[in-house]
Write an enzyme that holds these catalytic residues in place. Structure first.
Site, PDB file in Angstrom:
ATOM      1  N   LEU A   1       0.829  -1.210   0.000  1.00 42.54           N
ATOM      2  CA  LEU A   1       0.000   0.000   0.000  1.00 42.54           C
ATOM      3  C   LEU A   1       0.864   1.260   0.000  1.00 42.54           C
ATOM      4  O   LEU A   1       0.879   2.042   0.950  1.00 42.54           O
ATOM      5  CB  LEU A   1      -0.939  -0.007   1.210  1.00 42.54           C
ATOM      6  N   HIS A   2       1.597   1.457  -1.094  1.00 43.83           N
ATOM      7  CA  HIS A   2       2.378   2.685  -1.235  1.00 43.83           C
ATOM      8  C   HIS A   2       1.481   3.788  -1.791  1.00 43.83           C
ATOM      9  O   HIS A   2       0.246   3.683  -1.775  1.00 43.83           O
ATOM     10  CB  HIS A   2       3.613   2.437  -2.105  1.00 43.83           C
ATOM     11  N   SER A   3       2.051   4.868  -2.273  1.00 45.63           N
ATOM     12  CA  SER A   3       1.274   6.056  -2.602  1.00 45.63           C
ATOM     13  C   SER A   3       0.216   5.842  -3.675  1.00 45.63           C
ATOM     14  O   SER A   3      -0.925   6.309  -3.538  1.00 45.63           O
ATOM     15  CB  SER A   3       2.219   7.191  -3.038  1.00 45.63           C
TER      16      SER A   3
ATOM     17  N   GLU B   1      -1.177  -3.152 -10.491  1.00 44.03           N
ATOM     18  CA  GLU B   1       0.284  -3.144 -10.575  1.00 44.03           C
ATOM     19  C   GLU B   1       0.891  -4.511 -10.865  1.00 44.03           C
ATOM     20  O   GLU B   1       2.117  -4.641 -10.880  1.00 44.03           O
ATOM     21  CB  GLU B   1       0.877  -2.607  -9.269  1.00 44.03           C
TER      22      GLU B   1
END
Length: 244
Positions: free
Chosen positions: A165-167, A241
């Protein structure tokens, strides 16, 4: 509204923030440089940019260095808009990203400013400084206590995308849930961090949730089930992703 000594810096910061939102971002204006290639800021240009971006919902002004603050302050004397104009001490890059994501989701000026001011929290947490991490947790958007109610819809899922859960996934979650009548929280079961509000990019990033960690989603409200279904689908798809 972005005030910078450097047009290139301002444009790059805005372009980075726009990578996190769709094709219809909130109104954004830039006042950068002092003209003729001179590094600096111009209060008159700042006032014109404030008037340009004003839409009746308030204007949040980001500034890069000390004299930009002076120009921003002076600009409030020259502007013609009757909008509330607020100069924020939020970090220039992280704050701008957080603000644009939340503003794009329809948040109020107060909510956007609060989110922007808390934008250094995830970085501090990721640097594993215990004192800073506790500060980050205290500044992220608080999770709604109502989500813990007995009628909450809950689900667990394993993060499959490489960076967790990155940007970008965090921004996608905020925007996908913005139109739903639901209050949602996210908790990292693997590490015990959270819960945090799913309407906060900064809150979600502060979890530092990584690939193969298990997260818990909880929601209340008329669209609670739809919100949970949306999150589960996004998680299974790796937030877009996964390699094809």
């Amino acid at each position: 509204m972005v005030v910078s000594h450097s047009p290139a810096l301002a444009r790059a910061a805005v372009d980075l923030a726009l990578e996190m939102v769709g094709e219809t971002p909130p109104p954004i204006a830039i006042a950068a440089g002092a003209g003729d290639g001179i590094i600096g800021t111009d209060a008159v240009k700042v006032a014109e940019a404030i008037d340009e971006v004003a839409s009746g919902e308030g204007v949040l002004v980001f500034m890069d260095l000390g004299s930009a603050v002076l120009s921003g302050t002076m600009a409030t004397e020259f502007m013609t808009t009757s909008d509330e104009v607020r100069l924020t001490d939020a970090p220039f890059v992280e704050g701008l990203i957080a603000a644009i994501v939340l503003a794009n989701a329809g948040a109020s000026l107060d909510e956007v400013d609060r989110e922007a001011r808390a934008a250094l929290g995830p970085k501090r947490s990721q640097l594993a400084d215990e004192g800073a991490a506790s500060t980050a947790e205290s500044t992220v958007a608080p999770a709604e206590s109502a989500v813990a109610a007995s009628d909450a819809v809950t689900a667990e899922a394993t993060l499959v995308n490489p960076d967790g859960l990155h940007s970008r996934p965090a921004a996608a979650i905020v925007q996908r849930l913005a139109s739903l009548d639901a209050k949602v929280t996210i908790r990292d079961i693997t590490t015990g961090k959270g819960p945090v509000g799913a309407n906060s990019l900064i809150g979600i990033m502060s979890l530092g949730a990584k690939q193969n960690e298990v997260v818990a989603y909880s929601a209340t409200g008329a669209a609670a089930q739809q919100a949970i279904d949306t999150l589960l689908e996004m998680t299974r798809d790796g937030f877009g992703e996964l390699a094809s």
